[in-house]
Motif scaffolding. Structure first.
Motif, PDB file in Angstrom:
ATOM      1  N   TYR A  15     141.545  88.914  33.471  1.00 61.92           N
ATOM      2  CA  TYR A  15     141.401  87.968  32.363  1.00 61.92           C
ATOM      3  C   TYR A  15     141.862  88.562  31.036  1.00 61.92           C
ATOM      4  O   TYR A  15     142.407  87.855  30.188  1.00 61.92           O
ATOM      5  CB  TYR A  15     139.954  87.473  32.262  1.00 61.92           C
ATOM      6  N   ARG A 100     135.182  87.493  24.684  1.00 61.51           N
ATOM      7  CA  ARG A 100     135.389  87.866  26.083  1.00 61.51           C
ATOM      8  C   ARG A 100     135.136  86.694  27.027  1.00 61.51           C
ATOM      9  O   ARG A 100     135.952  86.415  27.916  1.00 61.51           O
ATOM     10  CB  ARG A 100     134.472  89.037  26.454  1.00 61.51           C
ATOM     11  N   SER A 101     134.028  85.994  26.848  1.00 57.81           N
ATOM     12  CA  SER A 101     133.729  84.882  27.751  1.00 57.81           C
ATOM     13  C   SER A 101     134.721  83.736  27.555  1.00 57.81           C
ATOM     14  O   SER A 101     135.044  83.015  28.503  1.00 57.81           O
ATOM     15  CB  SER A 101     132.285  84.388  27.564  1.00 57.81           C
ATOM     16  N   LEU A 104     137.806  84.454  29.573  1.00 55.50           N
ATOM     17  CA  LEU A 104     137.584  84.060  30.962  1.00 55.50           C
ATOM     18  C   LEU A 104     137.726  82.552  31.128  1.00 55.50           C
ATOM     19  O   LEU A 104     138.306  82.073  32.109  1.00 55.50           O
ATOM     20  CB  LEU A 104     136.191  84.505  31.410  1.00 55.50           C
ATOM     21  N   LEU A 105     137.198  81.819  30.163  1.00 56.16           N
ATOM     22  CA  LEU A 105     137.299  80.364  30.216  1.00 56.16           C
ATOM     23  C   LEU A 105     138.755  79.918  30.212  1.00 56.16           C
ATOM     24  O   LEU A 105     139.153  79.034  30.978  1.00 56.16           O
ATOM     25  CB  LEU A 105     136.557  79.745  29.031  1.00 56.16           C
ATOM     26  N   TRP A 108     140.318  80.438  33.549  1.00 56.75           N
ATOM     27  CA  TRP A 108     139.832  79.440  34.506  1.00 56.75           C
ATOM     28  C   TRP A 108     140.480  78.077  34.256  1.00 56.75           C
ATOM     29  O   TRP A 108     140.908  77.394  35.193  1.00 56.75           O
ATOM     30  CB  TRP A 108     138.314  79.325  34.426  1.00 56.75           C
ATOM     31  N   ILE A 114     139.591  83.157  38.374  1.00 58.75           N
ATOM     32  CA  ILE A 114     139.220  84.258  37.494  1.00 58.75           C
ATOM     33  C   ILE A 114     139.585  85.558  38.201  1.00 58.75           C
ATOM     34  O   ILE A 114     139.264  85.746  39.374  1.00 58.75           O
ATOM     35  CB  ILE A 114     137.702  84.265  37.195  1.00 58.75           C
ATOM     36  N   GLU A 131     127.879  86.143  31.823  1.00 59.08           N
ATOM     37  CA  GLU A 131     128.191  85.628  30.493  1.00 59.08           C
ATOM     38  C   GLU A 131     129.119  84.419  30.591  1.00 59.08           C
ATOM     39  O   GLU A 131     128.894  83.393  29.937  1.00 59.08           O
ATOM     40  CB  GLU A 131     128.843  86.728  29.652  1.00 59.08           C
ATOM     41  N   PHE A 132     130.144  84.534  31.418  1.00 60.17           N
ATOM     42  CA  PHE A 132     131.062  83.410  31.593  1.00 60.17           C
ATOM     43  C   PHE A 132     130.360  82.220  32.243  1.00 60.17           C
ATOM     44  O   PHE A 132     130.583  81.069  31.866  1.00 60.17           O
ATOM     45  CB  PHE A 132     132.262  83.828  32.439  1.00 60.17           C
ATOM     46  N   THR A 133     129.492  82.490  33.211  1.00 57.92           N
ATOM     47  CA  THR A 133     128.776  81.409  33.888  1.00 57.92           C
ATOM     48  C   THR A 133     127.920  80.621  32.909  1.00 57.92           C
ATOM     49  O   THR A 133     127.876  79.383  32.953  1.00 57.92           O
ATOM     50  CB  THR A 133     127.879  81.973  35.006  1.00 57.92           C
ATOM     51  N   ALA A 136     130.234  78.526  30.746  1.00 56.57           N
ATOM     52  CA  ALA A 136     130.733  77.379  31.512  1.00 56.57           C
ATOM     53  C   ALA A 136     129.657  76.311  31.655  1.00 56.57           C
ATOM     54  O   ALA A 136     129.936  75.107  31.564  1.00 56.57           O
ATOM     55  CB  ALA A 136     131.216  77.843  32.885  1.00 56.57           C
TER      56      ALA A 136
END
Length: 257
Positions: A15, A100-101, A104-105, A108, A114, A131-133, A136
Motif C-alpha cells: 500500500y 496510513r489508513s 490503504l483505503l 482498496w 490490499i 486501523e484500516f478495518t 472502512a
C-alpha cells in the motif's frame, strides 16, 4: 517497462509503494487515471474531490469514492459544506483515521485488494489491518473488506507461529491488548472482531491468567464466551482425552487441562 509490466508491478505493490507510484506531485497525490484495473476502470473518470488529512492532501475520483462509501456519498452529494466545496477535512483519530489508513483505503478502492508491507513485523501488520478495518467501517466501505482483512490477520498469525514446542495451540502470539481493544470497537458480529475472540479460545481454556488479563475488556469477554459456547458443542470424548473443533483453524485439537 511495458504497460502490462507496469500494471502488474502496481497490482503487486504494498500500500505504501502503491501510493508513491500513483502521485503526480509528492505533496498532492492525484488518483485518477494512473491505475488500470478492469472492475473499477469506469469509475476513475469524471470530477475529483479533495480529501485533507493533517498536512496530506489527496485528489480522488468522486464517482469512485461515493460509489464505494456511504459516508462520502452523503458528504459530497448531500446538503453539506463539503458538497459545495468538493473537499473535506478528515480529523486524525488514533487507531482509525490516519494518512496510513487512507493509503490503504485508496489501494482498496482502486484495486479491490490490499497488499501489506511484508517488511513490517506481524504485530505491526495486525495493527495496520485493524486501523484500516475501523476506517472502512466508519466510512461504510463494503465489498468484502471484512473477509479480506480477517483472512490477512489469520494468515499473519498462522504463518508467524512460534517455532518452540507448546503444550497447546495458541493463536494470540503477536496479538496485544490494544489489538483486542481495537477489535471490540467494531460492530458486533463483524468478522474481524469475531476472529480475535476465536483466536483466544485455546489460550482461555489452557491458561488461567488469561481470564485475568481480559477483565478490563468486558465486551471482548462476552464475545469470547459466545464463541466458546459454540465451540463446546463440538467436543467429543475419546478414552482419556477430549477434542474440540478449533474455530480459528477449523481443525480438531485436544483439550489439555
Amino acid at each position: 517497462m511495458s504497460s502490462a509490466e507496469a500494471t502488474k508491478t502496481l497490482l503487486d505493490s504494498s500500500y505504501t509503494d502503491f501510493v508513491k507510484s500513483c502521485v503526480n506531485r509528492p505533496d498532492h497525490p492525484r488518483f485518477i487515471t494512473n491505475v488500470s484495473h478492469q472492475s473499477n476502470l469506469p469509475l476513475y473518470h469524471g470530477p475529483v474531490v479533495t480529501i485533507n488529512i493533517g498536512a496530506a492532501s489527496f485528489e480522488v475520483s468522486k464517482t469512485l469514492l461515493c460509489k464505494r462509501s456511504a459516508y462520502f456519498e452523503a458528504m459530497f452529494n448531500g446538503n453539506f459544506k463539503e458538497g459545495d466545496d468538493q473537499s473535506a477535512e478528515m480529523e486524525e483519530v488514533e487507531g482509525v483515521v490516519s494518512v496510513r489508513s487512507f493509503h490503504l483505503l485508496l489501494q482498496w478502492l482502486y484495486l479491490g485488494r490490499i497488499v501489506f508491507n511484508q517488511e513490517e513485523g506481524p504485530e505491526d501488520r495486525i495493527s495496520v489491518a485493524l486501523e484500516f478495518t475501523r476506517l472502512a467501517d466508519m466510512l461504510g466501505i463494503g465489498n468484502g473488506v471484512e473477509s479480506e482483512i480477517a483472512r490477512h490477520i489469520k494468515e499473519t498469525i498462522l504463518n508467524n507461529a512460534p517455532k518452540t514446542y507448546v503444550i497447546f495451540e495458541s493463536h494470540i502470539h503477536h496479538i496485544t491488548t490494544q489489538h483486542f481493544y481495537a477489535a471490540i470497537r467494531l460492530p458486533e458480529g463483524h468478522l474481524v472482531r469475531l476472529l480475535f475472540a476465536r483466536a483466544a479460545i485455546g489460550t482461555y481454556l489452557h491458561t488461567k491468567d488469561f481470564a485475568k488479563d481480559i477483565q478490563e475488556l468486558p465486551e471482548f469477554g462476552i464475545d469470547l464466551l459466545k464463541e466458546l459456547s459454540i465451540c463446546l458443542k463440538t467436543v467429543t470424548f475419546e478414552r482419556s482425552s477430549a477434542t474440540f473443533l478449533d474455530p480459528f483453524t477449523g481443525k480438531r485439537v485436544t483439550f489439555r487441562p
